[in-house]
Design an enzyme around this catalytic site. Structure first.
Site, PDB file in Angstrom:
ATOM      1  N   GLY A  13      20.855 -22.344  41.284  1.00  0.00           N
ATOM      2  CA  GLY A  13      19.765 -22.004  40.458  1.00  0.00           C
ATOM      3  C   GLY A  13      20.707 -22.570  38.867  1.00  0.00           C
ATOM      4  O   GLY A  13      20.203 -21.899  37.930  1.00  0.00           O
ATOM      5  N   ARG A  16      18.886 -24.434  35.084  1.00  0.00           N
ATOM      6  CA  ARG A  16      18.311 -23.756  33.842  1.00  0.00           C
ATOM      7  C   ARG A  16      18.565 -22.148  33.711  1.00  0.00           C
ATOM      8  O   ARG A  16      19.292 -21.824  34.684  1.00  0.00           O
ATOM      9  CB  ARG A  16      16.770 -24.019  33.708  1.00  0.00           C
ATOM     10  CG  ARG A  16      16.151 -23.342  35.012  1.00  0.00           C
ATOM     11  CD  ARG A  16      14.572 -23.498  34.387  1.00  0.00           C
ATOM     12  NE  ARG A  16      13.853 -22.663  35.612  1.00  0.00           N
ATOM     13  CZ  ARG A  16      13.545 -23.005  36.694  1.00  0.00           C
ATOM     14  NH1 ARG A  16      13.382 -24.431  36.993  1.00  0.00           N
ATOM     15  NH2 ARG A  16      12.709 -22.325  37.708  1.00  0.00           N
ATOM     16  N   ASN A  90      22.938 -17.335  42.465  1.00  0.00           N
ATOM     17  CA  ASN A  90      22.111 -17.013  41.388  1.00  0.00           C
ATOM     18  C   ASN A  90      20.618 -17.334  41.490  1.00  0.00           C
ATOM     19  O   ASN A  90      19.871 -16.760  40.813  1.00  0.00           O
ATOM     20  CB  ASN A  90      22.785 -17.735  40.193  1.00  0.00           C
ATOM     21  CG  ASN A  90      21.834 -17.640  38.980  1.00  0.00           C
ATOM     22  OD1 ASN A  90      21.800 -16.574  38.295  1.00  0.00           O
ATOM     23  ND2 ASN A  90      21.124 -18.778  38.789  1.00  0.00           N
ATOM     24  N   ASN A 114      15.508 -14.939  47.207  1.00  0.00           N
ATOM     25  CA  ASN A 114      16.419 -14.170  46.438  1.00  0.00           C
ATOM     26  C   ASN A 114      17.306 -13.500  47.702  1.00  0.00           C
ATOM     27  O   ASN A 114      18.373 -13.029  47.260  1.00  0.00           O
ATOM     28  CB  ASN A 114      15.359 -12.927  45.947  1.00  0.00           C
ATOM     29  CG  ASN A 114      14.598 -13.214  44.826  1.00  0.00           C
ATOM     30  OD1 ASN A 114      14.497 -14.627  44.559  1.00  0.00           O
ATOM     31  ND2 ASN A 114      13.845 -12.613  44.349  1.00  0.00           N
ATOM     32  N   SER A 140      19.890  -7.632  39.736  1.00  0.00           N
ATOM     33  CA  SER A 140      19.048  -7.233  38.696  1.00  0.00           C
ATOM     34  C   SER A 140      18.907  -6.023  38.445  1.00  0.00           C
ATOM     35  O   SER A 140      19.396  -4.880  39.292  1.00  0.00           O
ATOM     36  CB  SER A 140      17.629  -7.666  39.023  1.00  0.00           C
ATOM     37  OG  SER A 140      16.746  -7.291  37.775  1.00  0.00           O
ATOM     38  N   TYR A 153       9.972  -8.091  44.391  1.00  0.00           N
ATOM     39  CA  TYR A 153      11.168  -8.477  43.823  1.00  0.00           C
ATOM     40  C   TYR A 153      12.310  -7.434  43.687  1.00  0.00           C
ATOM     41  O   TYR A 153      13.381  -7.750  43.785  1.00  0.00           O
ATOM     42  CB  TYR A 153      10.798  -9.040  42.402  1.00  0.00           C
ATOM     43  CG  TYR A 153      11.922  -9.451  41.600  1.00  0.00           C
ATOM     44  CD1 TYR A 153      12.409 -10.706  41.467  1.00  0.00           C
ATOM     45  CD2 TYR A 153      12.432  -8.445  40.617  1.00  0.00           C
ATOM     46  CE1 TYR A 153      13.549 -11.317  40.751  1.00  0.00           C
ATOM     47  CE2 TYR A 153      13.561  -8.977  39.646  1.00  0.00           C
ATOM     48  CZ  TYR A 153      14.121 -10.399  39.913  1.00  0.00           C
ATOM     49  OH  TYR A 153      15.062 -10.787  39.104  1.00  0.00           O
ATOM     50  N   THR A 156      13.950  -7.003  47.085  1.00  0.00           N
ATOM     51  CA  THR A 156      14.945  -8.278  47.409  1.00  0.00           C
ATOM     52  C   THR A 156      16.310  -7.893  46.575  1.00  0.00           C
ATOM     53  O   THR A 156      17.453  -8.011  46.908  1.00  0.00           O
ATOM     54  CB  THR A 156      14.508  -9.576  46.954  1.00  0.00           C
ATOM     55  OG1 THR A 156      14.418  -9.639  45.541  1.00  0.00           O
ATOM     56  CG2 THR A 156      13.245  -9.908  47.856  1.00  0.00           C
ATOM     57  N   LYS A 157      16.265  -7.445  45.486  1.00  0.00           N
ATOM     58  CA  LYS A 157      17.292  -7.224  44.498  1.00  0.00           C
ATOM     59  C   LYS A 157      17.974  -5.899  45.045  1.00  0.00           C
ATOM     60  O   LYS A 157      19.292  -5.939  44.883  1.00  0.00           O
ATOM     61  CB  LYS A 157      17.123  -7.120  43.145  1.00  0.00           C
ATOM     62  CG  LYS A 157      16.545  -8.264  42.529  1.00  0.00           C
ATOM     63  CD  LYS A 157      17.402  -9.590  42.456  1.00  0.00           C
ATOM     64  CE  LYS A 157      16.838 -10.829  42.018  1.00  0.00           C
ATOM     65  NZ  LYS A 157      17.874 -11.923  41.854  1.00  0.00           N
TER      66      LYS A 157
HETATM   67  N1  NAP Z   1      15.446 -13.710  33.447  1.00  0.00           N
HETATM   68  C1  NAP Z   1      15.527 -12.138  33.586  1.00  0.00           C
HETATM   69  O1  NAP Z   1      14.968 -11.481  32.884  1.00  0.00           O
HETATM   70  C2  NAP Z   1      16.307 -11.797  34.933  1.00  0.00           C
HETATM   71  C3  NAP Z   1      16.581 -10.492  35.134  1.00  0.00           C
HETATM   72  C4  NAP Z   1      17.187  -9.986  35.950  1.00  0.00           C
HETATM   73  C5  NAP Z   1      17.740 -11.038  37.079  1.00  0.00           C
HETATM   74  N2  NAP Z   1      17.301 -12.215  36.937  1.00  0.00           N
HETATM   75  C6  NAP Z   1      17.784 -12.967  37.928  1.00  0.00           C
HETATM   76  O2  NAP Z   1      18.660 -14.306  37.355  1.00  0.00           O
HETATM   77  C7  NAP Z   1      18.720 -15.342  38.399  1.00  0.00           C
HETATM   78  C8  NAP Z   1      18.222 -16.656  37.501  1.00  0.00           C
HETATM   79  O3  NAP Z   1      16.921 -16.563  36.938  1.00  0.00           O
HETATM   80  P1  NAP Z   1      16.594 -16.866  35.561  1.00  0.00           P
HETATM   81  O4  NAP Z   1      16.056 -15.887  34.764  1.00  0.00           O
HETATM   82  O5  NAP Z   1      17.638 -18.028  34.980  1.00  0.00           O
HETATM   83  O6  NAP Z   1      15.172 -17.851  36.064  1.00  0.00           O
HETATM   84  P2  NAP Z   1      14.973 -19.313  36.075  1.00  0.00           P
HETATM   85  O7  NAP Z   1      15.372 -20.062  34.682  1.00  0.00           O
HETATM   86  O8  NAP Z   1      13.770 -19.680  36.306  1.00  0.00           O
HETATM   87  O9  NAP Z   1      16.146 -20.148  36.846  1.00  0.00           O
HETATM   88  C9  NAP Z   1      15.669 -19.799  38.351  1.00  0.00           C
HETATM   89  C10 NAP Z   1      16.606 -20.718  39.120  1.00  0.00           C
HETATM   90  O10 NAP Z   1      16.515 -20.572  40.553  1.00  0.00           O
HETATM   91  C11 NAP Z   1      16.327 -21.781  41.203  1.00  0.00           C
HETATM   92  N3  NAP Z   1      15.481 -21.655  42.107  1.00  0.00           N
HETATM   93  C12 NAP Z   1      14.398 -21.103  42.459  1.00  0.00           C
HETATM   94  N4  NAP Z   1      13.850 -21.367  43.654  1.00  0.00           N
HETATM   95  C13 NAP Z   1      14.417 -22.059  44.186  1.00  0.00           C
HETATM   96  C14 NAP Z   1      14.830 -22.504  45.435  1.00  0.00           C
HETATM   97  N5  NAP Z   1      13.667 -22.457  46.662  1.00  0.00           N
HETATM   98  N6  NAP Z   1      15.799 -23.322  46.040  1.00  0.00           N
HETATM   99  C15 NAP Z   1      16.903 -23.612  45.117  1.00  0.00           C
HETATM  100  N7  NAP Z   1      16.658 -22.986  43.696  1.00  0.00           N
HETATM  101  C16 NAP Z   1      15.707 -22.323  43.510  1.00  0.00           C
HETATM  102  C17 NAP Z   1      15.425 -22.871  39.904  1.00  0.00           C
HETATM  103  O11 NAP Z   1      15.490 -24.119  40.041  1.00  0.00           O
HETATM  104  P3  NAP Z   1      14.225 -24.987  41.128  1.00  0.00           P
HETATM  105  O12 NAP Z   1      13.196 -24.205  40.615  1.00  0.00           O
HETATM  106  O13 NAP Z   1      14.609 -26.299  40.066  1.00  0.00           O
HETATM  107  O14 NAP Z   1      14.524 -25.026  42.287  1.00  0.00           O
HETATM  108  C18 NAP Z   1      16.287 -22.263  38.680  1.00  0.00           C
HETATM  109  O15 NAP Z   1      17.349 -22.994  38.629  1.00  0.00           O
HETATM  110  C19 NAP Z   1      17.646 -15.042  39.581  1.00  0.00           C
HETATM  111  O16 NAP Z   1      18.075 -14.406  40.713  1.00  0.00           O
HETATM  112  C20 NAP Z   1      16.585 -13.873  38.892  1.00  0.00           C
HETATM  113  O17 NAP Z   1      16.123 -12.903  39.858  1.00  0.00           O
HETATM  114  C21 NAP Z   1      16.680 -12.610  35.760  1.00  0.00           C
END
Ligand code: NAP
Length: 232
Positions: A13, A16, A90, A114, A140, A153, A156-157
């Protein structure tokens, strides 16, 4: 001499959001970094920024719901770097809505990316890791408290945190450490698609917490660290 000079890292991931900022933080501190996800264009952008920081980078196109892609991810990584010092599991997806409203596709994707993907990625990674290596899983705050509207979600976390605690104990004898990082609301595409508007953290702040974890020699393996604001 930088903290991670001579070290290699893989960030899933990493195209971005939080993963991208973790990848750049690692490169700033001297590591060579590979980034993996499905969207090549985003990965290439991150890789370009890593190179600008003077480090080696590698783009790996992989869908973590597919076992063959996970195997291929490590083959490509090892071919380029020859060793794996740090892994950041991630990648993640989230869909908002009460359980009765969730579609089968949404449920399966959350579980498959996840949790299942993270488990398989870890299993493959451990074949290549040596004493002194480290794995950090992005969980998370929804893995500590159940959030209505995010039940699957959250589940999974919670699973990621339990897995982290158990695997950390299994691998401690090998001198490999595993932790989980638990961000709260962070301004990324995931946040914007779920709720939009203001979030509590910038993705850079999550990466800073991860750096603190990597530096923290006394942090007990298996710990799930909640991201906090730190005074400068
Ligand atoms: N943002 C929040 O508030 C928050 C809070 C707590 C935890 N998190 C966790 O932080 C992590 C990163 O999330 P983010 O907030 O940075 O979201 P994001 O910007 O949507 O990034 C998610 C990343 O995961 C990749 N991904 C999704 N599906 C995938 C797949 N099938 N195979 C490979 N890669 C995949 C996406 O790339 P592609 O779509 O190009 O595959 C992207 O690079 C996640 O585990 C999320 O649950 C986020």
């Amino acid at each position: 001499m930088k903290l991670f000079d001579g070290k290699t890292a893989l960030v899933t991931g990493g195209g971005r959001g939080i993963g991208k900022e973790i990848a750049l933080m690692l490169a700033k501190n001297g590591a060579d970094v590979a980034v993996a996800a499905r969207t090549k264009k985003e990965l290439e952008k991150t890789a370009k920024e890593i190179k600008k920081l003077g480090r080696e980078s590698l783009v790996i196109k992989a869908d973590l719901t597919k076992d063959k892609d996970i195997k291929k991810m490590y083959l490509e990584f090892m071919k380029k770097f020859g060793k794996l010092d740090m892994l950041f599991n991630n990648a993640g997806v989230a869909f908002e809505g009460e359980l009765e409203e969730n579609t089968q596709k949404q449920i399966e994707l959350m579980i498959d990316v996840n949790y299942r993907g993270l488990v398989k990625s870890t299993q493959e990674a451990l074949k290549h890791m040596e004493r002194g290596s480290v794995i950090i899983n992005t969980a998370s705050v929804a893995g500590k408290t159940g959030y209505p509207g995010l039940a699957v979600y959250s589940g999974t976390k919670f699973a990621v945190i339990g897995f982290t605690e158990a695997v950390a104990k299994e691998i401690s004898e090998k001198g490999i450490r595993m932790y989980a990082v638990c961000p709260g609301a962070t301004k990324t595409r995931m946040w914007d698609e779920l709720y939009g508007g203001k979030a509590e953290f910038r993705p850079e702040e999550v990466a800073e917490e991860v750096l603190r974890m990597l530096k923290g020699r006394n942090l007990k393996p298996g710990t799930a660290v909640v991201v906090r604001h730190h005074k400068k």
